[in-house]
Each structure stands twice: as structure tokens, then as C-alpha cells.
Design an enzyme around this catalytic site. Structure first.
Site, mmCIF file in Angstrom:
data_model
loop_
_atom_site.group_PDB
_atom_site.id
_atom_site.type_symbol
_atom_site.label_atom_id
_atom_site.label_comp_id
_atom_site.label_asym_id
_atom_site.label_seq_id
_atom_site.Cartn_x
_atom_site.Cartn_y
_atom_site.Cartn_z
ATOM 1 C CB CYS A 88 60.874 15.095 -28.121
ATOM 2 S SG CYS A 88 60.816 13.428 -26.863
ATOM 3 N N GLY A 89 63.958 13.957 -28.639
ATOM 4 C CA GLY A 89 64.786 12.900 -29.029
ATOM 5 C C GLY A 89 64.208 11.611 -28.779
ATOM 6 C CG HIS A 90 63.298 10.349 -25.016
ATOM 7 N ND1 HIS A 90 64.528 9.581 -24.921
ATOM 8 C CD2 HIS A 90 63.429 11.038 -23.760
ATOM 9 C CE1 HIS A 90 64.985 9.805 -23.611
ATOM 10 N NE2 HIS A 90 64.632 10.865 -23.289
ATOM 11 C CB CYS A 91 59.317 12.331 -30.031
ATOM 12 S SG CYS A 91 58.379 12.944 -28.376
#
Length: 544
Positions: A88-91
Site C-alpha cells: 500500500c502506497g499510503h502505508c
């Protein structure tokens, strides 16, 4: 930043809110990414599986799993847990901020800790706590496993620390006399003070709850009669003291309805903003966190004749506090990155845009005028539904209709999608979306397969550069099917993204044929229970 890079930055900020639905989440989101259809790889060596309840750390963050989760809850009275996915990029963007916050909080108190759970590997924990988006943050207090509190703060180190500190200690400072109250109010640019006859009453409890949400403002509370008198109050009241605009805003408690914590939180966020906000890195979270439904934007260059336009802009703003937030954007500074979202360049300044946060609809004057009266009249006309939205559209490529996959833009969408003689299957994508890139080859293959079919059109549209009046795209990729015939029908495709399933959908007239249920014989000595399998219609999107 320019092009797709700038657009990506803005989309991430906009989930705070100028996009989907708003100008960059929050649910906030502030930064949630809902991705699906990921197949977990089998462990090569099952003997390496963790079975110990020991608590290990990475960068001051507890690494939690099903074997040590209960121990962590028992050892720490306040435990904020991030449920994440490695892909996950946001993570990934949150990770350094989360680690920094963990280090700060650990140095302040051993009872307050941050932990993380790989939700793709720890399926039991993910299911137990209803995790369906990444990252999801939950606060566990005093070992309570059944009722964790959803995290509602900013997704940066400072925001996380403030949010946790507000819950770890007293949420409001007790003010007992005139001198302490005066010192408390004068010490900061903005403070909130609750005046209550009974600090154990329901209104005061709602006040404390709001204090836990508005963590970037200091809260004080008092029941002293002399302070009621000094500040001219006779009933329970929440006062916002600020060293700008009107200086003080009072929110009296309704004796019949009491004090609603959520509504008080909203009011404090709205009135803690300047009447006109300057858009910057420091103010963006406040701008979007206030959740004001509409924004009116003045795009300026840092030159004297344009800066002077702010005076009339401010005069117009006073009529719409709480309903429309007025924002000044410097096109040569921090605001340059958001220009592509509005279809603007620095050369367009000065210019005005109105945006509705719920659906991203943008509005502009037919003939731009910057007087207070003109701005006020325009804003009111938009609110009254008298102005049509301004829709972005690229120019169609010269060969847009000769390719196997037709390239649509805002200007050509209607004539193609709603052609009553064609069945049109459209992919709405974002150039930066990883899921869109992954399915690009399949979509091209689908176009090749149906390029000679007279009644089937395979098409795509960059939804970040083209807008449609009656269709809102909130995630990428989004697939819509427009069947032939009258009625302007639209069907959203929500199944597996591969060529064969796409073809079944098209050949079946916009639906997938029902598969006969698979009946299996229960093995002898079996309990008869089955492990749930992933849904075949799981939807994978880069959510905004």
C-alpha cells in the site's frame, strides 16, 4: 512539480479533500487506500512462522501478530495500532511519520505505545477488527479489545503525537481564577474555554470529547462563578478566543438539547480558521479538516496589483462563514502543484474558482470580476443552482477513433457513450494509478478482440483531465458499460478484470452469466465447515 506528478500530489492532499469527494481523505481519510484482489504468497518455510508472544520492535513501533496482540493490550494502557498492507502506497508514506511519533511517545510515557499489524498476513486480526482499507488506525484503551476507537487525527508525526497525548492526559486545563484564565487565554493565538456550572454534567463531558478531537488547540475549562461574571456569561458556554478576525466566538449550550460533541467539534474547526485562508503546507490540513462543503479560491501571483485583490475577496467572505471557505492560492508558491487539478497554469492568474467538495464540481465566472459585490453575487448564484459547472476537457487526439481502444475526452464523451446504436464499454483511469497500469494490457487486448464488431466500442478516458456533468468518478479504474438503445443507461462493471470475464460481460449484454453452484461431497470425519474464499467480484481501486 508538473503533469501527473503534480496531480498525484494533489490527489493525495485532496483526500483531505479537494478530490473524491473533495479539493485532496480526509477520510479524512485522510489517506486511505482500498486495494483488493491481492493473493497472499504462501510462506516458503512454515517453520519460520512466529508463535512467540514476545514483543519485538521496528523503529520504536511494536510488531504485532495474533500471538502477541493480547500481551500488548495487557501491557500498555494506550495502544494505537496501524493495520497496513506492505504494497500500500499510503502505508509506505505513513511509515516514517508513524515511527517518528512512536519514538516521541515512547520517550514521554511507557504506557503509551504505537504498534503495527500486517493485515494481509494476520488475517485473523484483520477479520476481527473489520479491516477493509489501508492504512486503518485503531486505538485500544486499557486492554479493551472489543471496542477500539477509530483514529481521527492527522496522518503525520505531529498530528499522531498530539492526538495520543490528548487522550493520555487531561484533555482540558482547569482554570480556577481570573489570573490563571487570563494567562491561559493570552499565552496562545487560539484557545477554547468551556464554562460549565457542573464539570461532571453531560455538557462538560461532551466538551471533553470534543477536546479529544480538536487536538491542535489548547482547551481550558472552569466552573468558577467569578469567571462567568468576568467574561459576561450566565449560562454554560463554550468560548473560542483567537487573536485574529472577530477575536472571540461564543457557543452557548442549549438548555433543552444540551451540547453535541460532534457539532461542537465541527463549529470549532470552522471558526478556528481565518475568514480567508492562505493555502500552504502548514494550513492544508486545517483547510480540509474543517469539512466546509464549498471552497471559493482566488489564484494569485505574488505581485502587488494582484495581492490587492485580497481585500475585496475578504469582504465577500464574511457573508458565507461556515458554508463557503475562502482560500487564496499563490500560483508561484505552494499552490503551483494544484493548478493541473483545476486545469490552470500560472499565466491564468488572477482567476477565481468555486468548488463543491461533495462531487468536485468546479465553477467559474463567465466574465471574471474581482469586486466584493461580484464575488458575493457569483458565490450566491452557485449556491442557488443558477450556474452550470465548468468541466475540464482535453482536445481529442487526431486518431482517437481509429485505435482499437477509442480515446474519449470530455468533449466527445456524450456522442460516443450514448450512441443508441452502440454498446460502449469505457475505462475511466488516472495516469498514475497502479491498478490502471496493471490492467492496461488486458484492456488493449479487449479492444483488439472487438475492433471489428460494429455494435461494440471499447474506450478509455483520463478522468483526471476530463470531467462529465452527470457522472462522478471517485476511484480508479472505474469501468462503465453504456448499452445500446434509448434511455441513457449506465452499468458499472464490478467483477474480475481479465479479458475473458470482460468478454463474457459484453457477450451477455452487460451482465455476467450466472455460474452453477459447485457442489462438493463432505469428506468423512469432516466437521462440515468450510473456509471462506475471497469474493470473485472483489474490487481493486486506488481510492482517493
Amino acid at each position: 512539480m508538473r503533469g501527473s506528478g503534480a496531480r498525484l500530489l494533489w490527489l493525495l492532499v485532496l483526500s483531505l479533500a479537494w478530490l473524491g469527494p473533495a479539493w485532496g481523505d480526509s477520510e479524512g481519510l485522510e489517506g486511505k487506500e482500498e486495494d483488493g484482489e491481492v493473493v497472499a504468497e504462501e510462506e516458503e518455510d512454515e517453520e519460520d512462522d512466529v508463535v512467540s508472544d514476545e514483543l519485538e520492535e521496528e523503529d520504536s513501533v511494536l510488531v504485532l501478530h495474533e500471538h502477541n496482540f493480547a500481551r500488548a493490550l495487557s501491557e500498555f494502557s494506550l495502544l494505537l495500532v496501524e493495520f497496513y498492507a506492505p504494497w500500500c502506497g499510503h502505508c509506505q508514506r505513513l511509515a516514517p511519520e508513524f515511527a517518528q511519533a512512536a519514538a516521541t511517545l515512547r520517550n514521554g510515557s511507557e504506557a503509551v505505545r504505537l504498534g503495527k499489524v500486517d493485515a494481509t498476513a494476520q488475517v485473523g486480526l484483520s477479520t476481527e477488527f473489520g479491516i477493509n482499507a489501508y492504512p486503518t488506525l485503531k486505538l485500544f484503551r486499557d486492554g479493551n479489545r472489543t471496542h477500539p476507537l477509530a483514529y481521527t487525527g492527522r496522518m503525520d508525526a505531529k498530528g499522531i503525537v498530539l492526538w495520543m497525548q490528548r487522550r493520555a492526559g487531561p484533555s482540558a486545563t482547569l482554570l480556577q481564577d481570573t489570573d490563571t484564565a487570563a494567562a491561559f487565554i493570552s499565552a496562545q493565538d487560539m484557545v477554547v474555554v468551556g464554562f460549565f456550572k457542573d464539570l461532571k454534567g453531560e455538557a462538560a463531558q461532551a466538551f471533553y470529547e470534543a477536546a479529544g478531537e480538536v487536538v491542535d488547540v489548547a482547551f481550558g475549562v472552569t466552573e468558577a462563578d467569578e469567571l462567568f461574571e468576568v467574561y459576561g456569561l450566565s449560562v454554560d458556554t463554550v468560548c473560542l478566543f483567537k487573536k485574529f478576525d472577530e477575536g472571540r466566538t461564543d457557543f452557548p449550550v442549549d438548555p433543552a438539547q444540551g451540547l453535541d460533541a460532534a457539532e461542537l467539534t465541527r463549529l470549532l474547526r470552522v471558526h478556528s480558521l481565518e475568514l480567508v485562508m492562505e493555502f500552504s503546507n502548514e494550513t492544508s490540513s486545517r483547510i480540509f479538516g474543517a469539512k466546509i462543503p464549498h471552497h471559493m479560491l482566488l489564484f494569485l501571483k505574488s505581485v502587488e496589483e494582484q495581492l490587492a485583490l485580497r481585500d475585496d475577496f475578504r469582504k465577500a467572505a464574511s457573508n458565507f462563514r461556515g458554508e463557503v471557505l475562502f482560500v487564496v492560492v499563490d500560483v508561484d508558491g505552494y499552490g503551483a502543484s494544484v493548478l493541473p487539478f483545476f486545469g490552470l497554469t500560472p499565466a491564468d492568474a488572477p482567476t477565481l474558482r468555486f468548488i463543491k467538495m461533495a462531487n468536485n464540481r468546479k465553477y467559474q465566472m463567465d466574465e471574471e470580476a474581482f469586486s466584493a459585490t461580484a464575488v458575493r453575487d457569483f458565490v450566491q448564484a452557485v449556491l442557488d443552482g443558477k450556474v452550470k459547472p465548468h468541466l475540464l476537457s482535453e482536445e481529442p487526439p487526431e486518431d482517437w477513433d481509429t485505435r482499437p481502444v477509442k480515446v474519449l475526452v470530455g468533449k466527445t464523451f456524450e456522442q460516443v457513450a450514448f450512441d443508441e446504436t452502440k454498446n460502449v464499454f469505457v475505462k475511466f483511469y488516472a495516469p498514475w494509478c497502479s491498478h490502471c497500469k496493471e490492467m492496461a494490457a488486458a484492456w488493449e487486448e479487449l479492444g483488439e478482440r472487438y475492433k471489428d464488431h460494429e455494435d461494440i466500442v471499447i474506450a478509455e478516458m483520463d478522468a483526471t483531465a476530463n470531467e462529465l456533468e452527470n457522472i462522478t468518478i471517485s476511484g480508479y479504474p472505474t469501468l462503465h458499460y453504456f448499452p445500446a438503445g434509448p434511455g441513457r443507461k449506465m452499468i458499472e462493471y464490478r467483477s474480475t478484470r481479465d479479458v475473458e470475464t470482460f468478454s463474457k460481460f459484453l457477450e451477455n449484454g452487460g451482465t455476467l452469466p450466472e455460474e452453477p453452484p459447485v457442489v462438493t461431497k463432505t469428506p468423512e470425519n469432516s466437521t462440515g465447515t468450510e473456509e471462506p474464499s475471497p469474493s470473485g467480484t472483489a474490487e481493486a481501486r486506488d481510492e482517493l
